[in-house]
Design an enzyme around this catalytic site. Structure first.
Site, PDB file in Angstrom:
ATOM      1  CG  ASP A  22      -1.452  -1.299   1.264  1.00 59.64           C
ATOM      2  OD1 ASP A  22      -2.096  -1.726   0.447  1.00 59.64           O
ATOM      3  OD2 ASP A  22      -1.987  -1.638   2.535  1.00 59.64           O
ATOM      4  CD  GLU A 212      -8.560  -2.777  -1.336  1.00 58.10           C
ATOM      5  OE1 GLU A 212      -8.998  -2.753  -0.200  1.00 58.10           O
ATOM      6  OE2 GLU A 212      -7.772  -3.534  -1.897  1.00 58.10           O
TER       7      GLU A 212
END
Length: 473
Positions: A22, A212
């Site tokens: 991420d 997301e």
């Protein structure tokens, strides 16, 4: 020599001494700082590695680079859990970072998800920490207006736009029937202090097939919101929509809070490039007038023979066409070209590397040990371990000596090679430390003056010693 987990000459993944998912990039003083979810192996009762379920993540890994290929390891911010700055939180997922001058002093901010149920914020006087929790509670929670029904209250992104700043977050699909338009993306204006909200969050409307991974950039005067599509995109609609399952998709607006107009896909799921996929997470950043995409893949665990969903960060180049649209980005193991060169005459932290095998890094100094990030040293050395640095410029006059800062209780050798880690070494240094606690300097003359630009390789023999820094003279 021990086997590296990435091929010499490749830039991806950017770090192999541990995982980092991420990714989020912040550019400050001509360096790129990457903040990454601290994926870490989960083991069952027999010692076997389990599938990554993200439950044990409470750190944020930090590295930085001035050239995008040699990365300095700054450790792992203890972000959540009892040991972390946000001790009220249980997890630290998907960080975002920003900096801003406040009351005449530059401050740095880390935003991260406490699992899927809120956003935390940490602050520091340095991009590498120590980070502390200035509010001792969530910045965004399910009590925040308009956020109670957000399926996944996570994945922040932050934009500092002149005098204003904005936080983007959210995701998830409330029900299968809502897959085409989940309605779970949010944007909120941040207060001038960067640790409060200035007004209620607003829904980002009509985010098609949102899954997301909020992203936000200002490119050519337009606000580009980006996200990962969910896995319910109908195959027969991919041409009409301009994207498919698990792809990074863009939207465009004239104002930072929208309304946003739907764009196209720009980065397919990593499975398309590397044969192994999963969730797709990204950020875009500009460095030296070129745009780049940082994203995670599973090529590091693939090389380890694990394949249990542990992620590492890649960077590849972004091309923006004349009309301002982003052309499809290609994921590669080669990675990006080096930006400039590394200066071997400046003292370099030993934790700066492009490629390595058989070493670890560890916090050094009171603050780094306490907070997890800051100065790091190279440890875990044994015979056959090595470190590689790309593109060091020695100039025309050249170097005649190398120095290392070393400590330890045993002796060994460090062999210094140029361009390839074999053949005739340009130097051989006795790694004989005077102290187990304090670092001392050892030096050696080079066999011949080194000029021009070269990759540097340090190959280690022996064990029981650690490195803090090195420089050529």
């Amino acid at each position: 020599m021990k086997k590296s987990l990435k091929k010499i000459g490749n830039a991806n993944p950017v770090m192999t001494q541990r995982f980092g998912a991420d990714p989020y990039a912040m550019v400050y003083e001509d360096r790129v700082y990457l903040y990454m979810t601290g994926d870490d192996f989960i083991y069952d009762e027999t010692g076997e590695i389990k599938e990554n379920n993200y439950s044990n993540i409470y750190t944020i890994n930090v590295i930085s680079s001035s050239d995008l290929v040699n990365w300095t390891d700054h450790g792992s911010v203890y972000a959540a859990s009892e040991k972390g700055a946000a001790s009220w939180g249980t997890n630290s997922w998907a960080p975002a970072a920003a900096c801003r001058e406040i009351d005449g002093k530059m401050k740095f901010f880390l935003y991260f998800a406490n699992g899927g149920n809120g956003i935390a914020v940490l602050s520091s006087d340095s991009p590498t920490g120590p980070f502390t929790d200035p509010i001792q509670k969530p910045l965004v929670s399910r009590e925040t207006p308009g956020c109670a029904s957000v399926t996944w209250l996570f994945d922040p992104a932050v934009l500092v736009d002149g005098e204003e700043a904005y936080l983007y977050f959210g995701g998830g699909v409330p029900s299968p029937e809502q897959a085409a338009n989940p309605g779970t993306a949010r944007v909120a204006k941040l207060g001038k202090d960067m640790i409060s909200l200035d007004g209620e969050p607003k829904t980002i409307e009509n985010v098609s097939y949102l899954f997301e991974d909020s992203g936000i950039n200002k490119i050519n005067g337009k606000y580009i919101y980006s996200y990962c599509s969910n896995f319910s995109v109908p195959w027969e609609k991919k041409e009409e929509l301009g994207f498919e399952c698990g792809e990074i998709v863009t939207m465009e607006a004239d104002e930072p809070m929208g309304p946003f107009k739907q764009g196209k896909g720009i980065l397919k799921n990593p499975e398309a490039f590397f044969g192994v996929g999963g969730n797709n997470h990204h950020c875009m950043f500009e460095f030296h007038k070129q745009w780049y995409m940082a994203y995670h893949s599973r090529i590091l665990e693939r090389e380890m023979g694990v394949l249990k969903g542990y992620r590492s960060t890649n960077i590849d180049r972004v091309t923006i066409s004349e009309d301002g649209t982003i052309t499809p980005i290609q994921g590669t193991e080669k990675g990006v070209a080096q930006v400039g060169t590394l200066n071997p005459y400046e003292r370099q932290m030993a934790s700066t590397m492009a490629v390595m095998a058989g070493i670890r890094t560890a916090p050094y100094g009171e603050n780094s040990v306490r907070y997890g990030s800051g100065d790091m040293i190279v440890t875990g050395i044994s015979t056959g371990s090595w470190i590689g640095i790309y593109g060091a410029s020695f100039g025309s006059e050249g170097a005649q000596e190398i120095q290392f800062e070393i400590r330890g209780k045993q002796q060994g050798k460090i062999l210094v090679y140029m361009d390839i880690p074999e053949g005739k070494a340009v130097a051989e240094i006795e790694a004989a430390a005077d102290s187990e606690e304090e670092f001392g300097t050892v030096a050696a003359r080079l066999a011949a003056t080194v000029t021009g630009t070269h990759d540097i390789f340090f190959v280690f023999e022996g064990e029981g010693y650690e490195l803090k820094s090195w420089k050529f003279c």
